[in-house]
Design an enzyme around this catalytic site. Structure first.
Site, PDB file in Angstrom:
ATOM      1  N   ASN A 143      27.208  43.506  31.163  1.00 16.98           N
ATOM      2  CA  ASN A 143      28.261  44.089  32.001  1.00 16.98           C
ATOM      3  C   ASN A 143      29.596  43.381  31.868  1.00 16.98           C
ATOM      4  O   ASN A 143      30.513  43.626  32.653  1.00 16.98           O
ATOM      5  CB  ASN A 143      27.823  44.101  33.475  1.00 16.98           C
ATOM      6  CG  ASN A 143      27.576  42.701  34.019  1.00 16.98           C
ATOM      7  OD1 ASN A 143      27.600  41.717  33.290  1.00 16.98           O
ATOM      8  ND2 ASN A 143      27.320  42.619  35.318  1.00 16.98           N
ATOM      9  N   HIS A 311      30.577  40.952  44.538  1.00 19.26           N
ATOM     10  CA  HIS A 311      31.195  40.584  43.257  1.00 19.26           C
ATOM     11  C   HIS A 311      31.522  41.816  42.423  1.00 19.26           C
ATOM     12  O   HIS A 311      32.030  41.697  41.314  1.00 19.26           O
ATOM     13  CB  HIS A 311      30.286  39.636  42.474  1.00 19.26           C
ATOM     14  CG  HIS A 311      29.180  40.290  41.705  1.00 19.26           C
ATOM     15  ND1 HIS A 311      28.323  41.212  42.254  1.00 19.26           N
ATOM     16  CD2 HIS A 311      28.774  40.131  40.411  1.00 19.26           C
ATOM     17  CE1 HIS A 311      27.446  41.595  41.346  1.00 19.26           C
ATOM     18  NE2 HIS A 311      27.695  40.957  40.214  1.00 19.26           N
TER      19      HIS A 311
END
Length: 385
Positions: A143, A311
């Site tokens: 990611n 996050h």
């Protein structure tokens, strides 16, 4: 915030509909004998290894390698440039230069870069030091991303998501295995199936892990800073004389780490696994997916979250599930309709498609008592491995 009762401590969850696996892991953590006050789950919570991603644990005199994770110091860097407009052709050229200068995936730099020497009581990072010099300034896969964005403040921004590369994984794997071997020695042992082997901080092993973890955080921050320099160079080549931000004004934050802090009357090791510090007035970064907005935020210092926030948007499906179930045509159309320069080309790329992630608008709504939005960032161009 929802309160979840457990046989141990309470769980305070900012995630409206957490998956069952994440709740099960949070309930395990809530029963740890050294857990302090309660467990906090951020809006992007989903199941991880041992501890859910988006989980926050305050531990007394104890550190858990798996509650930090394998990508120690993974985090975000965001830079506000003085540019107020940019053409798509310029974005494509910048992205091309960035791909040439920043290795992605498993690729490393051919020429090593100088990095800070490891501390003496950190044997794993010492052994990996030479290799790490080739990994600094590399994006990685999964990611991790580089993105050019348009800010609601009228400026062009760019953002980097990356961490400690193989260095953090080596450290986590070593100390998690070590903690498992030593598990029978420590009072208050926990079931092995929970995968939450721990190290008391007053032991040599605990102190070594802390030294290694803190070095990995420094390496991860430097990794993002080196890429920052390369991206600035790409901007300058494509738009000569373009004034952009300097390293001092960039926001550079971690979201996989443990840190000694004071909460609810005790000094505790706050483990943030896929969570970001959001102390009052602290600047932070909450990315969405590659097809949705990201946010620059200011922390509100909410004590119930141990002064933390999410996050990112958080996954709503695993990588394999995304590749099996998402429509390639629909995901490409979603990106193209918004005019985003992207790299989605085949089914394999769907593991990081926007459809694999939670709705960032919902995530931000669920944590409005944790952070205040300072700038909305709309994606213009995305680089992924």
């Amino acid at each position: 915030m929802k309160l979840i009762e457990t046989p141990g401590l309470h769980i305070k969850s900012w995630c409206d509909e957490p998956e069952a696996g994440a709740i099960e892991q949070a309930k395990n953590i809530a029963q740890l004998p050294f857990a302090h006050q309660h467990i906090a789950l951020m809006p992007d919570t989903h199941q991880g290894y041992g501890m859910p991603i988006g989980g926050v644990l305050a531990a007394v005199d104890t550190i858990i390698p798996n509650a930090v994770g394998v990508d120690i110091g993974c985090g975000m860097l965001a830079c506000k440039t003085t540019l107020q407009d940019i053409r798509q052709g310029e974005i494509r050229k910048i992205m091309g230069l960035v791909r040439e200068s920043i290795p992605t995936g498993f690729h490393h730099r051919k020429t090593p870069l100088t990095i800070k020497a490891p501390p003496k009581n950190a044997p794993i990072v010492q052994a990996e030091h030479q290799s790490a010099q080739h990994q600094v300034g590399t994006l990685g896969g999964g990611n991790h991303f580089i993105e050019i964005q348009r800010g609601s403040d009228g400026h062009i921004w760019f953002m980097i998501h990356s961490g400690s590369r193989n260095l953090g994984k080596k450290v986590c794997d070593h100390y998690n295995a070590l903690a498992k071997r030593l598990h029978a020695r420590w009072p208050g042992a926990v079931p092995a199936k929970w995968d939450l082997a721990f190290l008391p901080i007053d032991t040599e092993e605990g102190q070594q892990y802390i030294a290694e973890m803190e070095y990995c955080q420094q390496f991860a921050a430097e990794n993002r800073r080196v890429m920052f320099d390369d991206i600035l160079g790409a901007f300058e080549k494509v738009i000569p004389g373009a004034a952009v931000c300097d390293g001092e004004s960039a926001i550079n934050v971690h979201h996989n780490y443990a840190r000694l802090e004071h909460h609810f009357g005790k000094d505790v090791w706050v483990h943030r696994k896929g969570a970001t510090s959001a102390q009052e007035g602290e600047m932070g970064i909450i990315p969405g997916s590659q097809g949705t907005k990201s946010y620059i935020v200011t922390g509100l210092g909410n004590q119930d979250s141990f002064c933390s926030c999410s996050h990112g948007a958080g996954r709503k499906m695993g990588r394999k599930e995304a590749q099996r179930t998402l429509s390639l045509e629909a995901e490409i159309a979603h990106m193209d309709k918004q005019g985003i320069v992207h790299g989605i080309r085949n089914k394999r790329d769907l593991d990081e498609a926007a459809g694999a992630y939670k709705d960032i608008d919902v995530v931000m709504e669920e944590q409005k008592d944790l952070v205040e939005i300072a700038v909305e960032l709309t994606p213009l161009g995305v680089i992924k491995a």
